[in-house]
Design a protein around this motif. Structure first.
Motif, PDB file in Angstrom:
ATOM      1  N   VAL A  56      21.258  34.836  11.926  1.00  0.00           N
ATOM      2  CA  VAL A  56      20.217  34.264  12.793  1.00  0.00           C
ATOM      3  C   VAL A  56      18.857  34.876  12.457  1.00  0.00           C
ATOM      4  CG1 VAL A  56      19.362  34.202  15.173  1.00  0.00           C
ATOM      5  CG2 VAL A  56      21.737  33.599  14.683  1.00  0.00           C
ATOM      6  N   LYS A  57      18.824  36.176  12.209  1.00  0.00           N
ATOM      7  CA  LYS A  57      17.572  36.870  11.916  1.00  0.00           C
ATOM      8  C   LYS A  57      16.918  36.352  10.644  1.00  0.00           C
ATOM      9  CE  LYS A  57      15.653  41.513  11.191  1.00  0.00           C
ATOM     10  NZ  LYS A  57      15.969  42.977  11.151  1.00  0.00           N
ATOM     11  N   HIS A  58      17.726  35.986   9.639  1.00  0.00           N
ATOM     12  CA  HIS A  58      17.185  35.609   8.330  1.00  0.00           C
ATOM     13  C   HIS A  58      17.359  34.125   7.999  1.00  0.00           C
ATOM     14  CE1 HIS A  58      16.231  39.701   6.960  1.00  0.00           C
ATOM     15  NE2 HIS A  58      17.332  40.077   7.601  1.00  0.00           N
ATOM     16  N   LEU A  59      17.844  33.334   8.939  1.00  0.00           N
ATOM     17  CA  LEU A  59      18.163  31.945   8.624  1.00  0.00           C
ATOM     18  C   LEU A  59      16.940  31.154   8.190  1.00  0.00           C
ATOM     19  CD1 LEU A  59      20.539  29.989   8.518  1.00  0.00           C
ATOM     20  CD2 LEU A  59      20.020  29.329  10.872  1.00  0.00           C
ATOM     21  N   HIS A  60      15.793  31.495   8.735  1.00  0.00           N
ATOM     22  CA  HIS A  60      14.553  30.797   8.384  1.00  0.00           C
ATOM     23  C   HIS A  60      14.319  30.825   6.878  1.00  0.00           C
ATOM     24  CE1 HIS A  60      10.163  30.243   7.982  1.00  0.00           C
ATOM     25  NE2 HIS A  60      10.255  29.527   9.093  1.00  0.00           N
ATOM     26  N   ASP A  61      14.690  31.926   6.233  1.00  0.00           N
ATOM     27  CA  ASP A  61      14.486  32.064   4.789  1.00  0.00           C
ATOM     28  C   ASP A  61      15.725  31.672   3.987  1.00  0.00           C
ATOM     29  OD1 ASP A  61      11.833  33.105   5.013  1.00  0.00           O
ATOM     30  OD2 ASP A  61      12.698  35.029   5.629  1.00  0.00           O
ATOM     31  N   ILE A  62      16.913  31.827   4.556  1.00  0.00           N
ATOM     32  CA  ILE A  62      18.136  31.468   3.841  1.00  0.00           C
ATOM     33  C   ILE A  62      18.204  29.961   3.621  1.00  0.00           C
ATOM     34  CG2 ILE A  62      20.665  31.440   3.945  1.00  0.00           C
ATOM     35  CD1 ILE A  62      20.486  34.018   5.619  1.00  0.00           C
ATOM     36  N   LEU A  63      17.824  29.202   4.641  1.00  0.00           N
ATOM     37  CA  LEU A  63      17.838  27.736   4.574  1.00  0.00           C
ATOM     38  C   LEU A  63      16.420  27.226   4.813  1.00  0.00           C
ATOM     39  CD1 LEU A  63      21.073  26.941   6.632  1.00  0.00           C
ATOM     40  CD2 LEU A  63      20.856  27.260   4.160  1.00  0.00           C
ATOM     41  N   PRO A  64      15.626  27.105   3.752  1.00  0.00           N
ATOM     42  CA  PRO A  64      14.232  26.689   3.924  1.00  0.00           C
ATOM     43  C   PRO A  64      14.129  25.270   4.470  1.00  0.00           C
ATOM     44  CG  PRO A  64      14.616  27.633   1.738  1.00  0.00           C
ATOM     45  CD  PRO A  64      15.951  27.412   2.359  1.00  0.00           C
ATOM     46  N   GLU A  65      13.027  25.013   5.117  1.00  0.00           N
ATOM     47  CA  GLU A  65      12.736  23.667   5.604  1.00  0.00           C
ATOM     48  C   GLU A  65      12.612  22.722   4.413  1.00  0.00           C
ATOM     49  OE1 GLU A  65       9.734  21.693   8.941  1.00  0.00           O
ATOM     50  OE2 GLU A  65       9.229  23.586   7.955  1.00  0.00           O
ATOM     51  N   PRO A  66      13.137  21.518   4.489  1.00  0.00           N
ATOM     52  CA  PRO A  66      13.067  20.600   3.341  1.00  0.00           C
ATOM     53  C   PRO A  66      11.647  20.124   3.071  1.00  0.00           C
ATOM     54  CG  PRO A  66      13.954  19.478   5.268  1.00  0.00           C
ATOM     55  CD  PRO A  66      13.856  20.924   5.631  1.00  0.00           C
ATOM     56  N   THR A  67      11.373  19.899   1.793  1.00  0.00           N
ATOM     57  CA  THR A  67      10.099  19.315   1.371  1.00  0.00           C
ATOM     58  C   THR A  67      10.404  18.096   0.512  1.00  0.00           C
ATOM     59  OG1 THR A  67       9.924  20.576  -0.690  1.00  0.00           O
ATOM     60  CG2 THR A  67       9.077  21.623   1.322  1.00  0.00           C
ATOM     61  N   ASP A  68       9.379  17.393   0.097  1.00  0.00           N
ATOM     62  CA  ASP A  68       9.575  16.203  -0.724  1.00  0.00           C
ATOM     63  C   ASP A  68      10.243  16.525  -2.057  1.00  0.00           C
ATOM     64  OD1 ASP A  68       8.448  14.646   1.221  1.00  0.00           O
ATOM     65  OD2 ASP A  68       6.453  14.616   0.320  1.00  0.00           O
ATOM     66  N   SER A  69      10.043  17.741  -2.557  1.00  0.00           N
ATOM     67  CA  SER A  69      10.569  18.091  -3.878  1.00  0.00           C
ATOM     68  C   SER A  69      11.754  19.056  -3.826  1.00  0.00           C
ATOM     69  CB  SER A  69       9.463  18.718  -4.738  1.00  0.00           C
ATOM     70  OG  SER A  69       8.955  19.885  -4.113  1.00  0.00           O
ATOM     71  N   SER A  70      12.153  19.483  -2.644  1.00  0.00           N
ATOM     72  CA  SER A  70      13.250  20.452  -2.545  1.00  0.00           C
ATOM     73  C   SER A  70      14.583  19.741  -2.356  1.00  0.00           C
ATOM     74  CB  SER A  70      13.005  21.407  -1.373  1.00  0.00           C
ATOM     75  OG  SER A  70      13.062  20.704  -0.142  1.00  0.00           O
ATOM     76  N   PRO A  71      15.679  20.414  -2.691  1.00  0.00           N
ATOM     77  CA  PRO A  71      16.997  19.797  -2.483  1.00  0.00           C
ATOM     78  C   PRO A  71      17.280  19.584  -0.996  1.00  0.00           C
ATOM     79  CG  PRO A  71      17.142  21.749  -3.892  1.00  0.00           C
ATOM     80  CD  PRO A  71      15.780  21.741  -3.299  1.00  0.00           C
ATOM     81  N   LYS A  72      17.998  18.523  -0.713  1.00  0.00           N
ATOM     82  CA  LYS A  72      18.419  18.260   0.654  1.00  0.00           C
ATOM     83  C   LYS A  72      19.829  18.800   0.849  1.00  0.00           C
ATOM     84  CE  LYS A  72      19.283  14.599   4.049  1.00  0.00           C
ATOM     85  NZ  LYS A  72      19.299  13.142   4.312  1.00  0.00           N
ATOM     86  N   ILE A  73      20.037  19.492   1.963  1.00  0.00           N
ATOM     87  CA  ILE A  73      21.374  19.977   2.301  1.00  0.00           C
ATOM     88  C   ILE A  73      22.134  18.820   2.944  1.00  0.00           C
ATOM     89  CG2 ILE A  73      22.723  21.628   3.636  1.00  0.00           C
ATOM     90  CD1 ILE A  73      20.272  23.489   3.548  1.00  0.00           C
ATOM     91  N   LYS A  74      23.125  18.321   2.241  1.00  0.00           N
ATOM     92  CA  LYS A  74      23.907  17.197   2.757  1.00  0.00           C
ATOM     93  C   LYS A  74      25.100  17.683   3.581  1.00  0.00           C
ATOM     94  CE  LYS A  74      25.807  12.707   1.472  1.00  0.00           C
ATOM     95  NZ  LYS A  74      26.024  11.724   0.376  1.00  0.00           N
ATOM     96  N   TYR A  75      25.651  18.838   3.202  1.00  0.00           N
ATOM     97  CA  TYR A  75      26.769  19.425   3.943  1.00  0.00           C
ATOM     98  C   TYR A  75      26.488  20.917   4.129  1.00  0.00           C
ATOM     99  CZ  TYR A  75      29.294  15.207   2.505  1.00  0.00           C
ATOM    100  OH  TYR A  75      29.671  13.905   2.278  1.00  0.00           O
ATOM    101  N   LEU A  76      26.777  21.403   5.325  1.00  0.00           N
ATOM    102  CA  LEU A  76      26.657  22.829   5.616  1.00  0.00           C
ATOM    103  C   LEU A  76      27.999  23.317   6.130  1.00  0.00           C
ATOM    104  CD1 LEU A  76      24.916  25.398   5.909  1.00  0.00           C
ATOM    105  CD2 LEU A  76      24.379  24.649   8.248  1.00  0.00           C
ATOM    106  N   ILE A  77      28.611  24.236   5.376  1.00  0.00           N
ATOM    107  CA  ILE A  77      29.899  24.811   5.755  1.00  0.00           C
ATOM    108  C   ILE A  77      29.642  26.225   6.264  1.00  0.00           C
ATOM    109  CG2 ILE A  77      32.189  25.495   4.951  1.00  0.00           C
ATOM    110  CD1 ILE A  77      31.993  23.280   2.840  1.00  0.00           C
TER     111      ILE A  77
END
Length: 262
Positions: A56-77
């Motif tokens: 929780v403390k580091h999630l902001h950086d572990i899973l960055p907010e999507p941008t037009d050029s960044s990969p999209k996370i389709k599945y999160l396990i």
């Protein structure tokens, strides 16, 4: 502009960090990538020793907010809780109280960055703990008793089930039950229906957990196979059962399309 592959992100502790390794000739991450090759990238964010509070403390950086050029996370396990359930003792530091664990799991799957990707979320219950083996190994390391118990670990797995049930659209992967079912099938004489579970001190027998959980906590290749069979039906349903020559979902075209016969 470069076209990034959509991603399957494995978010958890050592159980997912070690899923890339070849145990008994099987790698969960490799099997998942093979299933999704040319369609999805499998990204390992298993962080050994971490608990839900750390994530929780580091999630902001572990899973960055999507941008037009960044990969999209389709599945999160998500597989967390094995370290949260470590008992609070003078020589341990990973324990997270069970209600806080439940809150943290909810924070993770509802985090703004996660929701921005709009992934399919698979929330995995932590596997059982073989307290018989853990007690021996922990005491050999100098602990006065086991730092994990069967019952406490099982209660954290039940909290993960609760979180999955209370969050619409979240798929619950009951790894605890799947591992236990496999362990019983491997040694049916060691378990009586309705009696104490394998790996508990009350039962006194490990059954298949001895092979599935080599140190009582971490999973063998056979256990990772169980996880894979639980996860696979929920990934790529649009192409999972297609014939081999159907390339639906390929990000880049098949060579036969690019190099047709004259």
């Amino acid at each position: 502009m470069a076209v990034p592959y959509p991603q399957i992100v494995l978010l958890g502790d050592s159980l997912l960090q070690r899923s890339v390794e070849l145990e008994n000739g099987f790698s969960f991450q490799a099997a998942l990538q093979t299933c999704c090759i040319r369609r999805l990238d499998v990204v390992n964010r298993g962080l050994s020793g971490w608990n839900t509070a750390n994530v929780v403390k580091h999630l902001h950086d572990i899973l960055p907010e999507p941008t037009d050029s960044s990969p999209k996370i389709k599945y999160l396990i998500v597989l967390l809780g094995t370290n949260d359930s470590v008992l609070q003792m003078p020589a341990t530091s990973q324990h997270v109280p069970i209600d806080e664990y439940k809150e943290n799991l909810t924070k993770i799957i509802t985090h703004p960055h996660v929701q921005a990707h709009r992934p399919k979320i698979l929330l995995v219950t932590p596997p059982p703990v073989d307290q018989i083996k853990v007690t021996r190994l922990d005491m050999e390391e100098g602990h006065p008793s086991a730092i994990r118990t069967f019952a406490v670990s099982a209660s954290y797995s039940e909290k993960a089930r609760e979180v999955a049930r209370k969050n619409s659209g979240v798929v619950m992967i009951d790894l605890w039950q799947a591992i236990m079912d496999k362990a019983i099938a491997m040694a049916p004489d060691d378990y009586q229906v309705g009696g104490p579970w394998l790996g508990s001190l009350e039962n006194g027998k490990q059954g298949g957990l001895d092979q599935l959980l080599p140190d009582g906590v971490h999973m063998s290749g056979d256990a990772y196979r169980v996880l894979y069979e639980q996860v696979k039906p929920h990934i790529g349903q649009e192409w999972l059962n297609l014939p081999d020559d159907d390339k639906t979902g390929y990000l880049f075209p098949d060579w036969r399309v690019m190099n047709p016969l004259n």
